[in-house]
Design a protein around this motif. Structure first.
Motif, short mmCIF file in Angstrom:
data_model
loop_
_atom_site.label_atom_id
_atom_site.label_comp_id
_atom_site.label_asym_id
_atom_site.label_seq_id
_atom_site.Cartn_x
_atom_site.Cartn_y
_atom_site.Cartn_z
N PHE A 286 76.88 18.53 53.09
CA PHE A 286 77.06 19.29 54.34
C PHE A 286 77.42 20.74 54.03
O PHE A 286 76.91 21.67 54.66
N GLU A 287 78.29 20.93 53.06
CA GLU A 287 78.60 22.31 52.65
C GLU A 287 77.34 22.97 52.07
O GLU A 287 77.07 24.15 52.32
N GLN A 288 76.57 22.18 51.33
CA GLN A 288 75.34 22.72 50.74
C GLN A 288 74.36 23.16 51.84
O GLN A 288 73.68 24.18 51.71
N GLN A 289 74.33 22.39 52.92
CA GLN A 289 73.46 22.74 54.06
C GLN A 289 73.92 24.07 54.66
O GLN A 289 73.09 24.94 54.96
N GLY A 295 72.22 31.40 53.49
CA GLY A 295 71.84 32.27 52.38
C GLY A 295 72.97 32.56 51.41
O GLY A 295 72.93 33.56 50.67
N LEU A 296 73.97 31.68 51.36
CA LEU A 296 75.07 31.82 50.38
C LEU A 296 74.61 31.21 49.06
O LEU A 296 73.64 30.43 49.03
N PRO A 297 75.30 31.50 47.95
CA PRO A 297 74.95 30.81 46.70
C PRO A 297 75.08 29.29 46.89
O PRO A 297 76.03 28.83 47.54
N LEU A 298 74.15 28.53 46.35
CA LEU A 298 74.26 27.07 46.45
C LEU A 298 75.40 26.58 45.56
O LEU A 298 75.68 27.18 44.51
N GLY A 299 76.06 25.51 46.00
CA GLY A 299 77.21 24.99 45.25
C GLY A 299 76.78 24.09 44.10
O GLY A 299 75.67 23.56 44.10
#
Ligand code: AMP
Length: 373
Positions: A286-289, A295-299
């Motif tokens: 969910f945070e990754q979504q 457009g943030l860096p992917l975790g």
């Protein structure tokens, strides 16, 4: 980049929207939910809940105006009205991704056109010759309606030629796909995230056990050969790239007894088989979504512990309220309930995860706890 403080709009108000809203608010975003039914699981944890039909273009446009980005958590949102949103606010993933994935015929043709491995299939249009389609694929096979299918809804297994008349009667006038029935070794899923700048991350592959066509248990790491897991991850990555995904997508796959990996279904959203990431992964799906659509860096997708997720269906209420204390007394269990008032059989009410030193141990404990509920 759509930075914290901005507003994320979500079409659909179920548990996937709820867990997305929880992840987004933790990062400081505002969340607006658009859902036809009142009192939805996601609305309860969001800043705003708008109740209107998915076809209401004026309501969709007004909703989009208040949001900095819009996504969807439900596959059966009609795709065409979403173009009204895109005219106002970025819609991620693009509506055409949903349009492809929500219809089994379009999905299978897209996979075939892009040369992804899948089971042998045939399409039969509404009013077409189903019997001929079944003979083309061969028995045993599975007949599936092209629209609104999930959790085995709208499916019929055809074991022998003698079952054909019943299938013809059941699906009269409906467009369907017919799939060869696969005596698979196991089912796995790979959840992939892709950001607007084309960065891709795939979560560790989960092994999934279904009961009555509904996901029952996910096991991570999947108990498959490393080459099988690597192939599933590779397919998910390539699909995300080819379909130009911005967001998260669940890719369901069959592993044949020969070790071949075949794509079963695509879901352009978070996936039930990824709920374990909330408790046993560096970044949750969910945070990754949120990261992907903003457009943030992917975790990082590092697995923190072997884990098993168990779905809690409405059936668990058959003899009254489940015994939550039996779960909550365990130090290695985390319980997630979706706040749904009515427990109907087959309805997804919540899930729990069990972490342990290895997947087999986590599974053994999970099944023991599930039986006690
Ligand atoms: P689906 O909604 O298509 O993902 O189907 C739900 C579940 O039914 C799958 O996860 C499988 O367990 C089973 N299933 C669906 N299609 C097939 C098939 N062609 N062969 C064997 N099992 C299938």
């Amino acid at each position: 980049m759509i930075l914290p403080g901005k507003t994320i709009g979500v079409l659909g108000g179920g548990q996937l929207g709820r867990m997305l809203a929880q992840a987004a608010t933790r990062l400081g975003y505002r969340v607006h939910i658009y859902e036809p039914a009142t009192d939805c699981p996601a609305g309860a944890v969001a800043h705003r809940e708008i109740n209107a039909p998915y076809e209401d273009l004026a309501a969709l446009t007004a909703f989009a105006r208040e949001c900095d980005v819009v996504t969807y958590e439900f596959e059966n949102v009609p795709a065409a009205p979403l173009q009204a949103i895109e005219a106002v606010t970025p819609l991620r993933p693009h509506w055409s991704v949903l349009e492809t994935a929500q219809n089994r015929s379009r999905e299978k043709c897209w996979l075939r056109d892009h040369k992804f491995p899948q089971v042998k299939f045939a399409e039969v249009a509404a009013g077409g010759d189903l019997a001929a389609g079944i003979r083309e694929v061969g028995v045993p096979c599975v007949v599936k309606t092209t629209d609104f299918g999930y959790d085995g809804k709208g499916q019929l297994k055809v074991m022998t030629e003698a079952d054909i008349p019943a299938a013809v009667k059941r699906f009269a006038g409906q467009p369907v796909v017919i799939e060869q029935f696969i005596d698979f070794a196991c089912e796995v899923s790979a959840i992939v995230a892709r950001s607007p700048n084309a960065a891709v991350r795939v979560f560790p592959v989960a092994e999934n056990i279904h009961t009555n066509h509904i996901l029952d248990v996910s096991i991570v790491p999947a108990r498959v050969q490393p080459a099988v897991a690597a192939q599933a991850e590779k397919l998910a990555r390539l699909i995300a790239e080819k379909i130009n995904l911005v967001g998260v997508m669940g890719v369901e796959l069959f592993v044949t007894r020969a070790g071949e990996v075949l794509v079963n279904e695509l879901a352009p959203r978070t996936h039930n088989s990824g709920h374990w990431t909330l408790d046993a992964c560096m970044t949750s799906q969910f945070e990754q979504q949120v990261r992907a659509i903003c457009g943030l860096p992917l975790g990082a997708v590092t697995l923190l512990s072997p884990v098993v997720m168990v779905n809690i269906l409405g059936d668990a209420w058959a003899n009254g309220e489940p015994k939550w204390d039996t779960l909550l007394a365990q130090p290695n269990v985390r319980l997630h309930l979706y706040g749904k008032a009515e427990a109907r059989p087959g309805r997804k009410m919540g899930h729990f995860t069990v972490t342990a030193r290895d997947a087999d141990m986590a599974l053994e404990l999970a099944q023991k706890y599930q039986a006690r509920l």
